[in-house]
Scaffold this motif. Structure first.
Motif, PDB file in Angstrom:
ATOM      1  N   MET A 148       0.852  -1.199   0.000  1.00  0.00           N
ATOM      2  CA  MET A 148      -0.044   0.099   0.060  1.00  0.00           C
ATOM      3  C   MET A 148       0.911   1.346   0.032  1.00  0.00           C
ATOM      4  SD  MET A 148      -1.583  -0.196   3.634  1.00  0.00           S
ATOM      5  CE  MET A 148      -0.636  -0.181   5.300  1.00  0.00           C
ATOM      6  N   THR A 149       0.412   2.306  -0.730  1.00  0.00           N
ATOM      7  CA  THR A 149       1.452   3.439  -0.870  1.00  0.00           C
ATOM      8  C   THR A 149       0.447   4.543  -1.397  1.00  0.00           C
ATOM      9  OG1 THR A 149       3.035   4.428  -1.850  1.00  0.00           O
ATOM     10  CG2 THR A 149       1.757   2.958  -3.263  1.00  0.00           C
ATOM     11  N   ALA A 150       0.622   5.959  -1.169  1.00  0.00           N
ATOM     12  CA  ALA A 150      -0.122   7.016  -1.579  1.00  0.00           C
ATOM     13  C   ALA A 150       0.664   7.574  -2.629  1.00  0.00           C
ATOM     14  CB  ALA A 150      -0.095   8.064  -0.545  1.00  0.00           C
ATOM     15  N   THR A 151       2.091   7.228  -3.149  1.00  0.00           N
ATOM     16  CA  THR A 151       2.954   7.575  -4.030  1.00  0.00           C
ATOM     17  C   THR A 151       3.562   6.458  -4.648  1.00  0.00           C
ATOM     18  OG1 THR A 151       4.717   7.767  -2.268  1.00  0.00           O
ATOM     19  CG2 THR A 151       3.072   9.775  -2.729  1.00  0.00           C
ATOM     20  N   PRO A 152       2.998   6.220  -5.592  1.00  0.00           N
ATOM     21  CA  PRO A 152       3.724   4.660  -6.244  1.00  0.00           C
ATOM     22  C   PRO A 152       4.811   5.103  -7.152  1.00  0.00           C
ATOM     23  CG  PRO A 152       1.677   5.459  -7.588  1.00  0.00           C
ATOM     24  CD  PRO A 152       1.793   6.100  -6.277  1.00  0.00           C
ATOM     25  N   TRP A 153       5.335   6.458  -7.158  1.00  0.00           N
ATOM     26  CA  TRP A 153       6.579   6.618  -8.033  1.00  0.00           C
ATOM     27  C   TRP A 153       7.847   6.603  -7.147  1.00  0.00           C
ATOM     28  CZ3 TRP A 153       2.692  10.288  -7.112  1.00  0.00           C
ATOM     29  CH2 TRP A 153       2.751  11.251  -6.199  1.00  0.00           C
ATOM     30  N   ARG A 154       8.743   5.951  -7.592  1.00  0.00           N
ATOM     31  CA  ARG A 154       9.872   5.641  -6.878  1.00  0.00           C
ATOM     32  C   ARG A 154      11.130   6.553  -7.346  1.00  0.00           C
ATOM     33  NH1 ARG A 154      11.183   0.485  -4.952  1.00  0.00           N
ATOM     34  NH2 ARG A 154      13.590   0.696  -5.820  1.00  0.00           N
ATOM     35  N   PRO A 155      11.888   7.035  -6.471  1.00  0.00           N
ATOM     36  CA  PRO A 155      12.948   8.045  -6.549  1.00  0.00           C
ATOM     37  C   PRO A 155      14.150   7.576  -7.653  1.00  0.00           C
ATOM     38  CG  PRO A 155      12.764   7.829  -4.229  1.00  0.00           C
ATOM     39  CD  PRO A 155      11.852   6.870  -4.923  1.00  0.00           C
ATOM     40  N   ASP A 156      14.243   6.257  -7.662  1.00  0.00           N
ATOM     41  CA  ASP A 156      15.345   5.655  -8.885  1.00  0.00           C
ATOM     42  C   ASP A 156      14.334   5.510 -10.017  1.00  0.00           C
ATOM     43  OD1 ASP A 156      13.669   3.357  -8.259  1.00  0.00           O
ATOM     44  OD2 ASP A 156      15.356   2.344  -7.123  1.00  0.00           O
ATOM     45  N   GLY A 157      13.117   5.702 -10.250  1.00  0.00           N
ATOM     46  CA  GLY A 157      12.188   5.489 -11.489  1.00  0.00           C
ATOM     47  C   GLY A 157      12.244   4.052 -11.816  1.00  0.00           C
ATOM     48  N   LYS A 158      12.241   3.298 -10.868  1.00  0.00           N
ATOM     49  CA  LYS A 158      12.050   1.801 -11.035  1.00  0.00           C
ATOM     50  C   LYS A 158      10.601   1.466 -10.836  1.00  0.00           C
ATOM     51  CE  LYS A 158      16.650  -0.219 -10.215  1.00  0.00           C
ATOM     52  NZ  LYS A 158      17.405  -0.934  -9.232  1.00  0.00           N
ATOM     53  N   SER A 159       9.906   0.401 -11.598  1.00  0.00           N
ATOM     54  CA  SER A 159       8.770   0.133 -11.378  1.00  0.00           C
ATOM     55  C   SER A 159       8.452  -0.879 -10.244  1.00  0.00           C
ATOM     56  CB  SER A 159       8.036  -0.718 -12.669  1.00  0.00           C
ATOM     57  OG  SER A 159       6.971  -1.211 -12.369  1.00  0.00           O
ATOM     58  N   LEU A 160       7.093  -0.913  -9.578  1.00  0.00           N
ATOM     59  CA  LEU A 160       6.539  -1.686  -8.807  1.00  0.00           C
ATOM     60  C   LEU A 160       6.111  -3.174  -9.239  1.00  0.00           C
ATOM     61  CD1 LEU A 160       4.823   0.543  -6.239  1.00  0.00           C
ATOM     62  CD2 LEU A 160       6.945  -0.390  -5.940  1.00  0.00           C
ATOM     63  N   ARG A 161       6.277  -3.260 -10.610  1.00  0.00           N
ATOM     64  CA  ARG A 161       5.829  -4.594 -11.340  1.00  0.00           C
ATOM     65  C   ARG A 161       6.699  -5.638 -10.903  1.00  0.00           C
ATOM     66  NH1 ARG A 161       2.647  -3.797 -15.559  1.00  0.00           N
ATOM     67  NH2 ARG A 161       2.261  -6.048 -15.476  1.00  0.00           N
ATOM     68  N   THR A 162       7.927  -5.486 -10.319  1.00  0.00           N
ATOM     69  CA  THR A 162       8.503  -6.786  -9.755  1.00  0.00           C
ATOM     70  C   THR A 162       7.716  -7.637  -8.647  1.00  0.00           C
ATOM     71  OG1 THR A 162      10.749  -5.526 -10.104  1.00  0.00           O
ATOM     72  CG2 THR A 162      10.758  -7.473  -8.526  1.00  0.00           C
ATOM     73  N   TRP A 163       6.947  -6.887  -8.016  1.00  0.00           N
ATOM     74  CA  TRP A 163       6.237  -7.546  -6.974  1.00  0.00           C
ATOM     75  C   TRP A 163       4.664  -7.437  -7.237  1.00  0.00           C
ATOM     76  CZ3 TRP A 163       9.783  -3.550  -6.443  1.00  0.00           C
ATOM     77  CH2 TRP A 163      11.234  -3.968  -5.835  1.00  0.00           C
ATOM     78  N   PHE A 164       4.129  -6.747  -8.042  1.00  0.00           N
ATOM     79  CA  PHE A 164       2.903  -6.586  -8.233  1.00  0.00           C
ATOM     80  C   PHE A 164       2.321  -6.088  -9.375  1.00  0.00           C
ATOM     81  CE2 PHE A 164       4.103  -4.031  -4.231  1.00  0.00           C
ATOM     82  CZ  PHE A 164       3.403  -4.950  -3.208  1.00  0.00           C
ATOM     83  N   ASP A 165       1.005  -6.818 -10.093  1.00  0.00           N
ATOM     84  CA  ASP A 165       0.473  -6.295 -11.265  1.00  0.00           C
ATOM     85  C   ASP A 165      -0.098  -4.961 -11.005  1.00  0.00           C
ATOM     86  OD1 ASP A 165       1.030  -8.623 -12.577  1.00  0.00           O
ATOM     87  OD2 ASP A 165      -0.514  -9.664 -11.699  1.00  0.00           O
TER      88      ASP A 165
END
Length: 589
Positions: free
Chosen positions: A298-315
């Motif tokens: 869970m997050t309010a801000t899905p963007w990451r400082p390094d620009g990487k995607s969360l798709r490694t863990w989630f659809d």
């Protein structure tokens, strides 16, 4: 099932922090409101505070091996005076000396209703707590909103259909932790023996998460904390139904070869931090999202400082509502956002910035374009907003302690409400003791103080009641901090029509952000938008308390690339001075 709020383990088998949190959960379950932990260095003799039936209760806890004597009673009574509390309570695991009972009678004769709670009293209080989670006992207060209900339903579908993970993205104020806690409650019905591990990246967030889950837990569910302050052993962990942990603490144990209990569900708060070595170690040990524990992010801000995607863990997220959509769809309080242009130096603009600030960087523009806003004028506008709102309560975010003290002094002098400064240090650099800070927050929660002038302490990690006036008088270039501060006023509440935001920040990037928010709120949103939803939120540019349409036009012409300006660093040349003579004429008005 028997209650597991008060057990031998969380009273005496772990640390003093667990003992205090046990009493905190107990009295909240017994109907006390505004329950807070006050225990810390300099707490002035208070460990837990709360209100019941209009009276303020102060609890002092002692888990000594020997009975408590008269000196503790005197300290607790003194703490009551300092906190302006009505009922002092001393909680002692090993009882009280005989002289304390005499002291209690003497205090009663003076009108001081001292209460003495021992282990037996704690057990009796806990036995009166219904097994049903508090949220189900008070459905009006804890009712899921439609988008939250859809989110929980979607999460349950993912779990039942064999998915390995799920992601929820909800802006600040939209209740992502409430959604996660309700999902956990329903998942326990399907898998009653499965333990849950809730992870966060900071110690303070761990405590917040535990408090947020309590209303959705039955009395038979035992909770505990594992972080930099509390380190339960394996037997203690095995006894807990829900463990709230700092990821670094768990990762350290994993790397040292210490085994973990089996967890069926792992919840990660602020999951955009995933990908660190600590998270990799813990999730790998539990095979979370990889055939082992079900992983909920869970997050309010899905963007990451390094620009990487969360798709490694989630659809894709099962729910995704950002702040603008939350405002437009009525999930957050309507915002009346007023950006004041009174302090723009129009003469400097008319003279031509190419000569006065040739670099045209954000810092150079700020130094050239803006003049100091008079604090008296700010307070006058705050007083106007105070008169507009029903049941007003506000926070003024200030840049320095000196400034906060000046603002509080002006508010108190004008007399429309009372104001206090809350900060980690005084203007002389001395740390503010916990007792003073707790008393200020308690007074604000009870309505005895109407406005807090805050310096770097109310962004996150501190529980304060909902407010309907937010004043910005400090510059922040952090989108996260800005959203957290604004989020103090975004939550819906009974009788709350809107939050008034008064923005006096002298920074060109804030104007860019305001224009961007205004455009987002004005967008029609395509065919998917429900025409029955009335957009009550707005961003207005104000000068001398009237709409400044010319100033808005000027800023639009100037800031032609809003995103670039909003995200610009101090040395990035992204600004230009408009050559159009009509725009210069606006500046000369």
């Amino acid at each position: 099932m028997s209650q597991r709020i008060v057990t031998d383990l969380n009273l005496a088998g772990t640390g003093w922090q667990s003992f205090e949190r046990t009493v905190q959960r107990l009295i909240a379950a017994r109907g006390y409101s505004g329950v807070q932990l006050a225990g810390a260095s300099g707490d002035g003799g208070a460990d837990v505070i709360g209100s019941l039936k209009g009276r303020r209760w102060l609890f002092q806890m002692k888990r000594w091996r020997s009975p408590v004597g008269p000196e503790v009673i005197a300290q607790t009574v003194d703490a009551c005076r300092r906190y302006d509390a009505d009922i002092p309570v001393v909680v002692s695991l090993n009882g009280f000396e005989a002289s304390v009972r005499v002291q209690q009678e003497q205090l009663a004769a003076k009108g001081i209703p001292l209460q003495l709670w021992d282990r037996g009293m704690l057990q009796r209080q806990a036995e009166r707590v219904p097994e049903t989670p508090p949220a189900l006992q008070d459905p009006d207060r804890f009712q899921l909103r439609p988008y939250q209900e859809r989110a929980v339903d979607n999460l349950m579908d993912e779990l039942v259909n064999g998915a390995r993970s799920a992601l929820i993205v909800l802006a600040t104020g939209l209740g992502k932790t409430f959604v996660a806690a309700e999902f956990h409650r329903r998942a326990r019905v399907l898998r009653p023996r499965a333990r849950t591990l809730v992870l966060a990246h900071r110690n303070e967030l761990v405590y917040q998460l535990e408090r947020a889950f309590w209303p959705l837990l039955p009395a038979s569910a035992a909770t505990g904390v594992w972080n930099g302050y509390e380190r339960p052993d394996r037997d203690a962990l095995d006894d807990l139904d829900v463990v709230f942990a700092c990821v670094d603490s768990v990762a350290t144990a994993v790397k040292s070869g210490r085994g973990l209990p089996e967890f069926g569900l792992v919840v990660v708060d602020e999951c955009h931090h995933l990908g660190t070595t600590a998270y990799d170690a813990v999730l790998g040990e539990l095979s979370a999202a990889d055939g082992g524990a079900f992983l909920l992010g869970m997050t309010a801000t899905p963007w990451r400082p390094d620009g990487k995607s969360l798709r490694t863990w989630f659809d894709y997220p099962v729910v995704d509502v950002d702040m603008v959509r939350g405002l437009r769809d009525g999930h957050l309080a309507n915002v009346d956002y007023r950006m004041f242009t009174d302090n723009i130096d129009w003469d400097a603009l008319a003279a031509g910035l190419a000569e006065t600030a040739p670099a045209l960087t954000p810092r150079g523009i700020n130094r050239t374009v803006f003049i100091d806003e008079w604090d008296d004028a700010v307070v006058d506008r705050l007083a106007d907003a105070w008169a507009e709102q029903k049941n007003p309560r506000g926070i003024v975010f200030c840049g320095t302690i000196d400034h906060a003290e000046r603002m509080a002094g002006r508010i108190n002098a004008l007399g429309f409400t009372s104001a206090e400064v809350i900060a980690s240090r005084t203007a002389q650099g001395k740390a503010v003791d916990a007792a003073t800070r707790n008393r200020i927050l308690w007074d604000f929660s009870d309505g005895r103080t109407g406005i807090l002038c805050a310096v770097d302490v109310l962004n996150e990690g501190v529980d304060v009641p909902d407010v309907n006036i937010v004043v910005f008088q400090r510059v922040t270039h952090s989108r996260r901090i800005f959203v957290q501060q604004l989020g103090r006023g975004l939550r819906l509440a009974p009788g709350k029509e809107k939050v008034v935001v008064l923005d006096f920040v002298s920074d060109i990037r804030r104007f860019a952000a305001g224009l961007s928010l205004q455009d987002s709120l004005s967008a029609r949103g395509g065919a998917a938008r429900d025409p029955r939803v009335k957009i009550g939120s707005q961003v207005r540019f104000m000068r001398a308390n009237r709409a400044d349409q010319e100033g808005e036009q000027f800023l639009r012409e100037w800031l032609d690339d809003l995103e670039a300006v909003e995200d610009a660093g101090e040395d990035v040349h992204v600004l230009r001075y408009p050559p159009d003579s009509s725009i210069t004429a606006v500046a000369k008005r």
